[in-house]
Design a protein around this motif. Structure first.
Motif, PDB file in Angstrom:
ATOM      1  N   ARG A 410       0.834  -1.207   0.000  1.00 50.30           N
ATOM      2  CA  ARG A 410       0.000   0.000   0.000  1.00 50.30           C
ATOM      3  C   ARG A 410       0.867   1.256   0.000  1.00 50.30           C
ATOM      4  O   ARG A 410       0.597   2.218  -0.731  1.00 50.30           O
ATOM      5  CB  ARG A 410      -0.923  -0.019   1.212  1.00 50.30           C
ATOM      6  CG  ARG A 410      -1.872   1.162   1.288  1.00 50.30           C
ATOM      7  CD  ARG A 410      -2.772   1.066   2.508  1.00 50.30           C
ATOM      8  NE  ARG A 410      -3.682  -0.064   2.420  1.00 50.30           N
ATOM      9  CZ  ARG A 410      -3.661  -1.110   3.251  1.00 50.30           C
ATOM     10  NH1 ARG A 410      -2.739  -1.182   4.203  1.00 50.30           N
ATOM     11  NH2 ARG A 410      -4.524  -2.080   3.120  1.00 50.30           N
ATOM     12  N   GLU A 411       1.930   1.261   0.809  1.00 54.45           N
ATOM     13  CA  GLU A 411       2.820   2.419   0.844  1.00 54.45           C
ATOM     14  C   GLU A 411       3.589   2.575  -0.466  1.00 54.45           C
ATOM     15  O   GLU A 411       3.814   3.691  -0.934  1.00 54.45           O
ATOM     16  CB  GLU A 411       3.794   2.287   2.025  1.00 54.45           C
ATOM     17  CG  GLU A 411       3.116   2.260   3.393  1.00 54.45           C
ATOM     18  CD  GLU A 411       2.223   3.470   3.600  1.00 54.45           C
ATOM     19  OE1 GLU A 411       2.690   4.600   3.329  1.00 54.45           O
ATOM     20  OE2 GLU A 411       1.070   3.290   4.039  1.00 54.45           O
ATOM     21  N   LEU A 412       3.993   1.461  -1.054  1.00 51.71           N
ATOM     22  CA  LEU A 412       4.688   1.533  -2.345  1.00 51.71           C
ATOM     23  C   LEU A 412       3.776   2.100  -3.431  1.00 51.71           C
ATOM     24  O   LEU A 412       4.203   2.910  -4.259  1.00 51.71           O
ATOM     25  CB  LEU A 412       5.167   0.137  -2.752  1.00 51.71           C
ATOM     26  CG  LEU A 412       6.301  -0.470  -1.925  1.00 51.71           C
ATOM     27  CD1 LEU A 412       6.499  -1.930  -2.300  1.00 51.71           C
ATOM     28  CD2 LEU A 412       7.591   0.302  -2.121  1.00 51.71           C
ATOM     29  N   VAL A 413       2.518   1.676  -3.419  1.00 56.01           N
ATOM     30  CA  VAL A 413       1.558   2.185  -4.403  1.00 56.01           C
ATOM     31  C   VAL A 413       1.370   3.690  -4.233  1.00 56.01           C
ATOM     32  O   VAL A 413       1.277   4.436  -5.219  1.00 56.01           O
ATOM     33  CB  VAL A 413       0.224   1.426  -4.258  1.00 56.01           C
ATOM     34  CG1 VAL A 413      -0.890   2.146  -5.014  1.00 56.01           C
ATOM     35  CG2 VAL A 413       0.367   0.004  -4.773  1.00 56.01           C
ATOM     36  N   LYS A 414       1.334   4.144  -2.999  1.00 59.39           N
ATOM     37  CA  LYS A 414       1.210   5.584  -2.759  1.00 59.39           C
ATOM     38  C   LYS A 414       2.427   6.331  -3.308  1.00 59.39           C
ATOM     39  O   LYS A 414       2.285   7.411  -3.899  1.00 59.39           O
ATOM     40  CB  LYS A 414       1.059   5.856  -1.266  1.00 59.39           C
ATOM     41  CG  LYS A 414      -0.253   5.379  -0.673  1.00 59.39           C
ATOM     42  CD  LYS A 414      -0.305   5.651   0.827  1.00 59.39           C
ATOM     43  CE  LYS A 414      -1.608   5.139   1.439  1.00 59.39           C
ATOM     44  NZ  LYS A 414      -1.647   5.354   2.908  1.00 59.39           N
ATOM     45  N   ASP A 415       3.617   5.762  -3.099  1.00 59.55           N
ATOM     46  CA  ASP A 415       4.827   6.424  -3.599  1.00 59.55           C
ATOM     47  C   ASP A 415       4.832   6.486  -5.125  1.00 59.55           C
ATOM     48  O   ASP A 415       5.159   7.520  -5.718  1.00 59.55           O
ATOM     49  CB  ASP A 415       6.069   5.667  -3.104  1.00 59.55           C
ATOM     50  CG  ASP A 415       6.262   5.799  -1.599  1.00 59.55           C
ATOM     51  OD1 ASP A 415       5.614   6.668  -0.997  1.00 59.55           O
ATOM     52  OD2 ASP A 415       7.055   5.026  -1.037  1.00 59.55           O
ATOM     53  N   ILE A 416       4.471   5.374  -5.763  1.00 62.95           N
ATOM     54  CA  ILE A 416       4.410   5.365  -7.231  1.00 62.95           C
ATOM     55  C   ILE A 416       3.343   6.346  -7.708  1.00 62.95           C
ATOM     56  O   ILE A 416       3.525   7.076  -8.691  1.00 62.95           O
ATOM     57  CB  ILE A 416       4.139   3.944  -7.742  1.00 62.95           C
ATOM     58  CG1 ILE A 416       5.313   3.016  -7.375  1.00 62.95           C
ATOM     59  CG2 ILE A 416       3.920   3.931  -9.251  1.00 62.95           C
ATOM     60  CD1 ILE A 416       5.058   1.559  -7.676  1.00 62.95           C
ATOM     61  N   GLY A 417       2.201   6.360  -7.003  1.00 58.98           N
ATOM     62  CA  GLY A 417       1.129   7.273  -7.363  1.00 58.98           C
ATOM     63  C   GLY A 417       1.545   8.725  -7.272  1.00 58.98           C
ATOM     64  O   GLY A 417       1.082   9.565  -8.058  1.00 58.98           O
ATOM     65  N   TRP A 418       2.437   9.029  -6.328  1.00 57.02           N
ATOM     66  CA  TRP A 418       2.910  10.413  -6.198  1.00 57.02           C
ATOM     67  C   TRP A 418       3.608  10.842  -7.482  1.00 57.02           C
ATOM     68  O   TRP A 418       3.390  11.967  -7.962  1.00 57.02           O
ATOM     69  CB  TRP A 418       3.866  10.522  -5.011  1.00 57.02           C
ATOM     70  CG  TRP A 418       4.246  11.936  -4.664  1.00 57.02           C
ATOM     71  CD1 TRP A 418       3.672  12.749  -3.735  1.00 57.02           C
ATOM     72  CD2 TRP A 418       5.287  12.714  -5.279  1.00 57.02           C
ATOM     73  NE1 TRP A 418       4.283  13.975  -3.722  1.00 57.02           N
ATOM     74  CE2 TRP A 418       5.287  13.992  -4.656  1.00 57.02           C
ATOM     75  CE3 TRP A 418       6.222  12.460  -6.267  1.00 57.02           C
ATOM     76  CZ2 TRP A 418       6.177  14.997  -5.010  1.00 57.02           C
ATOM     77  CZ3 TRP A 418       7.104  13.466  -6.625  1.00 57.02           C
ATOM     78  CH2 TRP A 418       7.092  14.715  -6.007  1.00 57.02           C
ATOM     79  N   TYR A 419       4.434   9.976  -8.046  1.00 53.73           N
ATOM     80  CA  TYR A 419       5.151  10.328  -9.274  1.00 53.73           C
ATOM     81  C   TYR A 419       4.190  10.440 -10.461  1.00 53.73           C
ATOM     82  O   TYR A 419       4.343  11.323 -11.311  1.00 53.73           O
ATOM     83  CB  TYR A 419       6.221   9.286  -9.569  1.00 53.73           C
ATOM     84  CG  TYR A 419       7.425   9.396  -8.663  1.00 53.73           C
ATOM     85  CD1 TYR A 419       8.352  10.421  -8.814  1.00 53.73           C
ATOM     86  CD2 TYR A 419       7.634   8.475  -7.637  1.00 53.73           C
ATOM     87  CE1 TYR A 419       9.456  10.530  -7.987  1.00 53.73           C
ATOM     88  CE2 TYR A 419       8.730   8.579  -6.804  1.00 53.73           C
ATOM     89  CZ  TYR A 419       9.642   9.603  -6.977  1.00 53.73           C
ATOM     90  OH  TYR A 419      10.724   9.715  -6.144  1.00 53.73           O
ATOM     91  N   VAL A 420       3.207   9.538 -10.515  1.00 52.87           N
ATOM     92  CA  VAL A 420       2.229   9.612 -11.597  1.00 52.87           C
ATOM     93  C   VAL A 420       1.452  10.925 -11.525  1.00 52.87           C
ATOM     94  O   VAL A 420       1.251  11.625 -12.527  1.00 52.87           O
ATOM     95  CB  VAL A 420       1.274   8.407 -11.537  1.00 52.87           C
ATOM     96  CG1 VAL A 420       0.129   8.572 -12.532  1.00 52.87           C
ATOM     97  CG2 VAL A 420       2.018   7.108 -11.816  1.00 52.87           C
ATOM     98  N   TRP A 421       1.030  11.288 -10.326  1.00 51.57           N
ATOM     99  CA  TRP A 421       0.197  12.472 -10.143  1.00 51.57           C
ATOM    100  C   TRP A 421       0.956  13.766 -10.426  1.00 51.57           C
ATOM    101  O   TRP A 421       0.400  14.719 -10.990  1.00 51.57           O
ATOM    102  CB  TRP A 421      -0.366  12.504  -8.726  1.00 51.57           C
ATOM    103  CG  TRP A 421      -1.361  13.604  -8.522  1.00 51.57           C
ATOM    104  CD1 TRP A 421      -1.153  14.833  -7.981  1.00 51.57           C
ATOM    105  CD2 TRP A 421      -2.740  13.566  -8.883  1.00 51.57           C
ATOM    106  NE1 TRP A 421      -2.302  15.566  -7.976  1.00 51.57           N
ATOM    107  CE2 TRP A 421      -3.304  14.811  -8.528  1.00 51.57           C
ATOM    108  CE3 TRP A 421      -3.558  12.599  -9.476  1.00 51.57           C
ATOM    109  CZ2 TRP A 421      -4.644  15.105  -8.732  1.00 51.57           C
ATOM    110  CZ3 TRP A 421      -4.887  12.904  -9.678  1.00 51.57           C
ATOM    111  CH2 TRP A 421      -5.419  14.144  -9.319  1.00 51.57           C
TER     112      TRP A 421
END
Length: 591
Positions: A410-421
């Motif tokens: 879940r934390e990794l997905v949030k980190d990846i999502g930060w770059y996408v966003w």
């Protein structure tokens, strides 16, 4: 800490070297355990002795499959009603990014490492370009998530928990000409770099890659181009990333952090030890029993290889011995002194040792949380109901570890999502499926859709999306749902305007049950109109009966389980006298 000060930089490098030394026992134990995992036949650098019963491989393979089996499904939500359309597109984009980045493979590698020592992730962006927007430099590229090997890792070993670390970082191998041409490193420090990639670490210990690459140290003739090893070190308090050469104390680069709040690294621990940053892992607990059982089994093997059967004849009875030796099975021969010739047996596997091994194997299975149940290789009870209960209880052993993997993911997905966003340029071409239909429409997730604050959205994952669901399991769930809910509630479903598409039900049964012939014996035709002649509503093709009668017949059939058979055999080998019912298990098949 000011790493621009040479004294501070040197002090940081000394702290890194000291922490690397404290991590050395964990690295050494990990390499040793992996040698047992790959066994004797993997390479010349595998196990030094044969591993005839590889319990580590069995346990690790089974547990890893229960921890990570597929890409997680990302869920994106928001409390702001106006942001829900962009949240839906964001969710589609995240699932596509994880698929394109082969995120599942990274999770599998790190989960495997976590079973042996610790799983380590590094999240970042592969730079393609840098753009200036309103005076701020933005790096444009694709997000990545890599699994970091413990041999290439360092963290602050003076810390009592990961949250207290003052530094952590990873070593990586890169082409020397890339470093020289990048234009982002200190030129004077780059000029002092020389090609150097070693097979051993700074303390002369083997790395895990030596298992397959051999023991030879670096040789420039073995590589088509020159390479160098660098360290990226994250300083959480300073919010900086510092890059060092493997053998240098002068920073090649110091940059302020522009990324997710908690930095680029994540650690996956499957067993915490209070006041320590390194976890207690499953393999650490299995290793002693694995080694013991293999030593015992190798000894039993040597005993079995020494076993021999000979025919001994008393001196003077050579003629009788020759007649017996040349006779075929079933022949009748005449001998002068039958008692003077006797068959004798020497050596063979020790019965007490074999009984000890069988008992130890059962203890190993228990230590692994019921390996036969988790792997599905053998029933443990005599009845289906008891087996289902035992399977559910065995899964409890893994639930905590699965929760840890889910939380880290879940934390990794949030980190990846930060770059996408926060990517100011990239647009994503997506496909949106209309609910309750087969329709799909193309949509685009553009930078304009990402104008709100990233933290206005909640990124989560479906907890069970990481675990595999086989076609057989899906078929069982489909049949159970159909029988338990759909058929008994058919009238109520029809009253609410819902109807069962039997064509799709049968197609799914054929797909999940691997029965392509089912579609050959059924002809799928267009259903009749809802209204018959005279405007009268047609009766439904299938109606649930108003009353149903069920008859339950219980049949008792004796069964056998692998653990039960092994326990009975161990008793007999040790000179015990099992009960007749226990002895009868040995004659039954394990179903």
């Amino acid at each position: 800490m000011d790493v621009g000060d040479p004294k501070q930089a040197t002090r940081l490098r000394k702290a890194m070297k000291w922490s690397r030394q404290q991590l050395d026992p964990f690295r050494t134990a990990r390499v040793s355990a992996f040698k047992q995992y790959v066994g004797f036949n993997y390479s010349a650098n595998g196990s030094s002795d044969k591993v005839p019963v590889n319990h580590l491989w069995q346990g690790v393979s089974t547990w890893r499959r229960h921890l990570v089996a597929q890409n997680p499904h990302v869920l994106v939500s928001t409390r702001e009603a106006a942001l829900k359309p962009s949240a839906a597109k964001f969710e589609l984009a995240m699932n596509q990014v994880l698929h394109d980045a082969d995120f599942e493979r990274t999770l599998n590698v790190a989960a495997l490492d976590a079973l042996f020592a610790v799983g380590i992730f590094k999240v970042g962006i592969t730079p393609k370009d840098a753009v200036d927007i309103d005076g701020i430099q933005h790096v444009v590229g694709m997000p990545y998530c890599d699994a970091i090997d413990l041999d290439d890792w360092v963290h602050d070993m003076t810390a009592r928990s990961p949250a207290d670390m003052e530094f952590c970082g990873n070593r990586y191998r890169v082409r020397l000409d890339y470093v020289r041409d990048a234009g982002i490193f200190d030129e004077a420090a780059v000029d002092r770099l020389a090609a150097q990639v070693k097979s051993y670490d700074e303390d002369g210990n083997k790395r895990l890659k030596n298992l397959g690459q051999g023991d030879d140290d670096w040789n420039p003739e073995n590589e088509p181009t020159d390479h160098v090893e660098l360290w990226d070190v994250w300083l959480p308090h300073e919010k900086q990333v510092v890059t060092f050469a493997e053998d240098g104390d002068t920073p090649l680069r110091v940059v302020g952090w522009k990324g997710p709040r908690d930095g680029p690294f994540r650690m996956l621990s499957l067993g915490d030890v209070p006041a320590n940053t390194m976890p207690l892992t499953p393999v650490m607990q299995w290793r002693d029993m694995h080694d013991l059982l293999n030593r015992v089994f190798r000894k039993l093997g040597r005993q079995a290889e020494r076993q021999k059967t000979i025919t001994a004849a008393r001196a003077g009875n050579e003629t009788d011995a020759s007649r017996i030796q040349s006779a075929s099975d079933g022949d009748m021969i005449a001998v002068d002194d039958p008692s003077g010739v006797r068959e004798m047996r020497y050596g063979g596997a020790d019965q007490i040792g074999l009984a000890f091994y069988l008992q130890g194997k059962g203890s190993m299975s228990q230590l692994m949380g019921g390996l036969e149940v988790l792997s599905g290789t053998s029933p443990m009870t005599d009845t289906v109901g008891q087996e289902a209960m035992l399977q559910k209880a065995a899964n409890k052993t893994l639930e905590e570890l699965q929760d840890r993997v889910v939380a880290c993911t879940r934390e990794l997905v949030k980190d990846i999502g930060w770059y996408v966003w926060n990517d100011p340029l990239t647009s994503y071409a997506l496909t949106l499926r209309i609910p309750n239909s087969d329709l799909e429409i193309p949509v685009e997730f553009t930078p304009e859709d990402r104008s709100a604050n990233f933290y206005d959205y909640v990124l989560d994952i479906e907890p069970y999306s990481l675990q595999a669901s086989s076609p057989g399991q899906r078929l069982q769930a489909l049949v159970q749902t159909f029988q338990t809910f759909i058929v008994p509630l058919a009238a109520q479903l029809q009253a609410q305007g819902m109807a069962v598409d039997l064509e799709q039900v049968l197609r799914l049964i054929a797909q999940y049950g691997n029965m392509p012939d089912l579609e050959r014996i059924l002809r799928f035709e267009r259903p009749p109109d809802r209204f018959g002649e005279g405007g009268q509503r047609a009766q439904p093709a299938i109606q649930a009966p108003q009353n149903t009668n069920r008859t339950y017949t219980r049949v008792n059939r004796p069964g056998a389980t692998a653990p039960g058979q092994e326990n009975t055999l161990a008793q007999i080998l040790a000179g015990g006298n099992p009960q007749p019912k226990e002895r009868a298990q040995l004659e039954r098949a394990v179903a």
